[in-house]
Design an enzyme around this catalytic site. Structure first.
Site, PDB file in Angstrom:
ATOM      1  N   PHE A  51       0.823  -1.214   0.000  1.00 33.61           N
ATOM      2  CA  PHE A  51       0.000   0.000   0.000  1.00 33.61           C
ATOM      3  C   PHE A  51       0.862   1.272   0.000  1.00 33.61           C
ATOM      4  O   PHE A  51       1.837   1.372   0.759  1.00 33.61           O
ATOM      5  CB  PHE A  51      -0.882  -0.028   1.251  1.00 33.61           C
ATOM      6  CG  PHE A  51      -1.894   1.079   1.335  1.00 33.61           C
ATOM      7  CD1 PHE A  51      -3.116   0.986   0.675  1.00 33.61           C
ATOM      8  CD2 PHE A  51      -1.635   2.217   2.091  1.00 33.61           C
ATOM      9  CE1 PHE A  51      -4.052   2.003   0.770  1.00 33.61           C
ATOM     10  CE2 PHE A  51      -2.567   3.232   2.183  1.00 33.61           C
ATOM     11  CZ  PHE A  51      -3.780   3.121   1.522  1.00 33.61           C
ATOM     12  N   ASN A 110      -3.943   2.403  10.208  1.00 33.78           N
ATOM     13  CA  ASN A 110      -4.696   2.827   9.036  1.00 33.78           C
ATOM     14  C   ASN A 110      -5.146   1.513   8.413  1.00 33.78           C
ATOM     15  O   ASN A 110      -4.482   0.985   7.519  1.00 33.78           O
ATOM     16  CB  ASN A 110      -3.783   3.630   8.092  1.00 33.78           C
ATOM     17  CG  ASN A 110      -4.443   3.898   6.754  1.00 33.78           C
ATOM     18  OD1 ASN A 110      -5.673   3.864   6.643  1.00 33.78           O
ATOM     19  ND2 ASN A 110      -3.642   4.148   5.734  1.00 33.78           N
ATOM     20  N   PRO A 111      -6.247   0.960   8.914  1.00 34.12           N
ATOM     21  CA  PRO A 111      -6.620  -0.398   8.502  1.00 34.12           C
ATOM     22  C   PRO A 111      -7.279  -0.375   7.123  1.00 34.12           C
ATOM     23  O   PRO A 111      -7.615   0.696   6.611  1.00 34.12           O
ATOM     24  CB  PRO A 111      -7.645  -0.785   9.571  1.00 34.12           C
ATOM     25  CG  PRO A 111      -8.297   0.510   9.936  1.00 34.12           C
ATOM     26  CD  PRO A 111      -7.236   1.571   9.808  1.00 34.12           C
TER      27      PRO A 111
HETATM   28  C1  SAM Z   1      -4.423   0.640   4.289  1.00 31.84           C
HETATM   29  S1  SAM Z   1      -2.968  -0.277   4.428  1.00 31.84           S
HETATM   30  C2  SAM Z   1      -2.019   0.768   5.491  1.00 31.84           C
HETATM   31  C3  SAM Z   1      -0.547   0.601   5.350  1.00 31.84           C
HETATM   32  C4  SAM Z   1       0.281   1.640   6.114  1.00 31.84           C
HETATM   33  N1  SAM Z   1      -0.003   1.618   7.514  1.00 31.84           N
HETATM   34  C5  SAM Z   1       0.008   3.025   5.575  1.00 31.84           C
HETATM   35  O1  SAM Z   1      -0.746   3.791   6.182  1.00 31.84           O
HETATM   36  O2  SAM Z   1       0.539   3.348   4.506  1.00 31.84           O
HETATM   37  C6  SAM Z   1      -3.500  -1.590   5.467  1.00 31.84           C
HETATM   38  C7  SAM Z   1      -2.429  -2.639   5.738  1.00 31.84           C
HETATM   39  O3  SAM Z   1      -2.999  -3.569   6.661  1.00 31.84           O
HETATM   40  C8  SAM Z   1      -2.641  -4.884   6.300  1.00 31.84           C
HETATM   41  N2  SAM Z   1      -3.699  -5.732   6.864  1.00 31.84           N
HETATM   42  C9  SAM Z   1      -4.975  -5.850   6.457  1.00 31.84           C
HETATM   43  N3  SAM Z   1      -5.652  -6.653   7.274  1.00 31.84           N
HETATM   44  C10 SAM Z   1      -4.783  -7.049   8.231  1.00 31.84           C
HETATM   45  C11 SAM Z   1      -4.864  -7.892   9.379  1.00 31.84           C
HETATM   46  N4  SAM Z   1      -6.013  -8.483   9.723  1.00 31.84           N
HETATM   47  N5  SAM Z   1      -3.760  -8.096  10.117  1.00 31.84           N
HETATM   48  C12 SAM Z   1      -2.587  -7.510   9.797  1.00 31.84           C
HETATM   49  N6  SAM Z   1      -2.447  -6.699   8.735  1.00 31.84           N
HETATM   50  C13 SAM Z   1      -3.526  -6.467   7.967  1.00 31.84           C
HETATM   51  C14 SAM Z   1      -2.547  -4.856   4.799  1.00 31.84           C
HETATM   52  O4  SAM Z   1      -1.710  -5.875   4.323  1.00 31.84           O
HETATM   53  C15 SAM Z   1      -1.988  -3.452   4.553  1.00 31.84           C
HETATM   54  O5  SAM Z   1      -0.596  -3.468   4.481  1.00 31.84           O
END
Ligand code: SAM
Length: 400
Positions: free
Chosen positions: A200, A302-303
Site C-alpha cells: 500500500f 490505518n486499517p
Molecule cells: C491501508 S494499508 C495501510 C498501510 C500503512 N499503515 C500506511 O498507512 O501506509 C492496510 C495494511 O494492513 C494490512 N492488513 C490488512 N488486514 C490485516 C490484518 N487483519 N492483520 C494484519 N495486517 C492487515 C494490509 O496488508 C496493509 O498493508
C-alpha cells in the site's frame, strides 16, 4: 504555564510543519501533500500532488531561459500547467509509432519540455489521470531531480539513455501503474520511503493521522520521558511506525502486517533509515486472539476500511496494483477496526489509546459500537477532520 507554553509550541509546530511542506514544495522540490493535495481517499484515489505554485515556478524558470515565447506567456499569474501552455511550441514532437516508441527511436534532439509535452499528450489521449504531473514526475526522476521545478534548464536535450528510460517508465504509467511504484520511492512527512507493489502506498491523510498522534503524545508530559510502546496494525511500507520512531526517540514500535511483502518492505525501510533498532516487525494476521508479550501505550492503524460496495469504484491504479487486503474492510469497512477495538482493552496499558484512520462514515458507527460494548471500556474521545473536512481520524481512550 509549562503546559500552555507547550500548547503554543505545538500549534506553532503544526503551522510550521505545514508551511514548511508548502515552502519546500515550491523551493526545494519536496512533494507537497498536506495542504494542496488533490489526492483524497482510498475510494477517490489519485495521488500525484503537484501544486499550482510548482507549475508557475516551472513556467517562470522556463520563461527565463527561453527567448522564443510570446509575451502572452509572461504572466506569472497563470494557473494552467506550464506544459499545457507550452505545448504549441513543442513542434518537433508531432507523430509517434503505435507502440509509443518514437522518443527512443527517431528523435535525436528532444528537450525535457518537449518530452514532457509529448508524454502528457499521450497520457491525456489514453485517459491516464494527472497526465502532466505524471510526465513531470517521471522526467524529474530520470534526470535525477526530486521535482520537475528543479530541472534547469528545461530546454536541455535528453540523452539517448534518458529518452529510453523515460519511454520505459512512461509505458508503465500508460498501464496505469501508480507513479509511486514507477519512481520506486515516495516521501512521507520527513521520510523518504521505498515503494514496491503491491504494498500500500501511504496517503497524505495518514500524514495527518501521525500529526494528530504526535500532538497527543506531546501533550502528555509523562509520555515524553517514559518509554513509549506503540503497536501498529497493518504497517504496509512502515510509514506510520517509522515516522513515530523518528519523532520520538523514547518510542519502541511493534509493527504487524499480514503480508510478507509489507513486512519485508517495512524492515527494509527501517534499516535504510537507521530506525530498525527500535522496531519489531512481525508477519501476522491481526484478529481478536492477537497477543503480544508487552502492553502498549498506543495502538495505531490505518486499517483496510473500504466497504465492499465501494471496491468496484476504485481507480485502476489502486485496484490493479495495490493489495486487495490493504483496501477491503468487509461489508461495512469495519472488519479490522472491530478487531482492534475488541483487543484494545487487553493489549493497552491503563490510560492507553487507539488511533485510527477511517472512512468518514465510521466515527458514528464506532461510537454506536462502543456504546453497545461498554465492557471494552473504550471511549471515543476525539474525531478529527482531514484536509477535505471529512471526519477521518478517531482517538479511543481506555478508561477504567
Ligand atoms: C491501508 S494499508 C495501510 C498501510 C500503512 N499503515 C500506511 O498507512 O501506509 C492496510 C495494511 O494492513 C494490512 N492488513 C490488512 N488486514 C490485516 C490484518 N487483519 N492483520 C494484519 N495486517 C492487515 C494490509 O496488508 C496493509 O498493508
Amino acid at each position: 504555564m509549562r503546559h500552555l507554553l507547550q500548547r503554543v509550541l505545538q500549534q506553532d509546530r503544526t503551522f510550521y510543519w505545514k508551511r514548511l511542506s508548502n515552502l519546500r514544495a515550491c523551493t526545494q522540490g519536496v512533494r507537497l501533500r498536506t495542504c494542496t493535495t488533490i489526492y483524497s481517499s482510498k475510494v477517490d484515489q489519485c495521488c500525484y500532488p503537484v501544486t499550482v505554485s510548482q507549475h508557475c515556478l516551472n513556467y517562470r524558470e522556463f520563461h527565463s531561459t527561453s527567448k522564443c515565447l510570446p509575451s502572452s506567456l509572461h504572466s506569472s499569474k497563470s494557473t494552467n500547467s506550464s506544459i499545457a501552455r507550452l505545448r504549441p511550441y513543442c513542434t518537433n514532437v508531432t507523430t509517434r509509432h503505435e507502440d509509443g516508441e518514437l522518443l527512443r527511436d527517431t528523435l535525436d534532439n528532444i528537450s525535457v519540455l518537449e518530452a514532457v509535452s509529448y508524454w502528457t499528450a499521450e497520457f491525456e489521449t489514453a485517459g491516464v489521470p494527472e497526465p502532466d504531473a505524471s510526465a513531470e514526475y517521471i522526467a524529474a526522476h530520470v534526470l535525477g531531480y526530486k521535482s520537475f521545478s528543479l530541472i534547469s534548464p528545461l530546454v536541455q536535450n535528453l540523452t539517448a539513455e534518458e529518452r529510453t528510460r523515460m519511454s520505459e517508465l512512461c509505458q508503465k504509467r500508460m498501464k496505469r501503474m501508480p507513479i509511486q511504484y514507477i519512481l520506486g520511492e515516495w516521501d512521507f512527512r520527513d521520510l523518504n520511503l521505498i515503494m514496491r507493489p503491491p504494498v500500500f502506498i501511504p496517503r497524505p491523510e495518514t500524514e495527518e493521522l501521525v500529526e494528530h498522534l504526535w500532538m497527543y503524545i506531546q501533550e502528555d508530559l509523562t509520555r515524553q520521558e517514559d518509554e513509549l510502546a506503540i503497536l501498529e496494525v497493518g504497517c504496509g511500507s512502515g510509514a506510520i511506525s517509522l515516522s513515530l520512531l523518528q519523532e520520538f526517540p523514547q518510542a519502541h514500535c511493534t509493527a504487524v502486517d499480514m503480508t510478507k511483502e509489507a513486512v519485508e518492505l517495512t524492515q527494509h525501510n527501517a534499516e535504510r533509515l537507521g530506525l530498525s533498532g527500535r522496531l519489531d516487525v512481525k508477519q501476522m494476521q491481526f484478529n481478536t486472539s492477537a497477543d503480544f508479550e508487552t502492553k502498549f501505550d498506543v495502538i495505531v492503524s490505518n486499517p483496510p476500511y473500504i466497504w465492499t460496495q465501494d471496491m468496484e469504484t476504485l481507480e485502476r491504479e489502486v485496484a490493479g496494483y495495490e493489495n486487495y487486503c490493504a483496501l477491503h474492510g468487509g461489508t461495512d469497512g469495519m472488519g479490522v477496526i472491530r478487531d482492534i477495538i475488541h483487543t484494545g482493552h487487553r493489549l493497552l496499558k491503563p490510560g492507553g489509546s487507539i488511533w485510527l484512520e477511517v472512512d468518514p462514515r465510521h466515527p458514528d458507527m464506532i461510537q454506536t459500537y462502543l456504546h453497545n460494548h461498554l465492557q471494552y471500556q473504550l471511549h471515543l474521545t476525539g474525531v478529527y477532520q482531514d484536509f477535505n473536512n471529512r471526519p477521518r481520524f478517531c482517538c479511543l481512550e481506555l478508561r477504567e
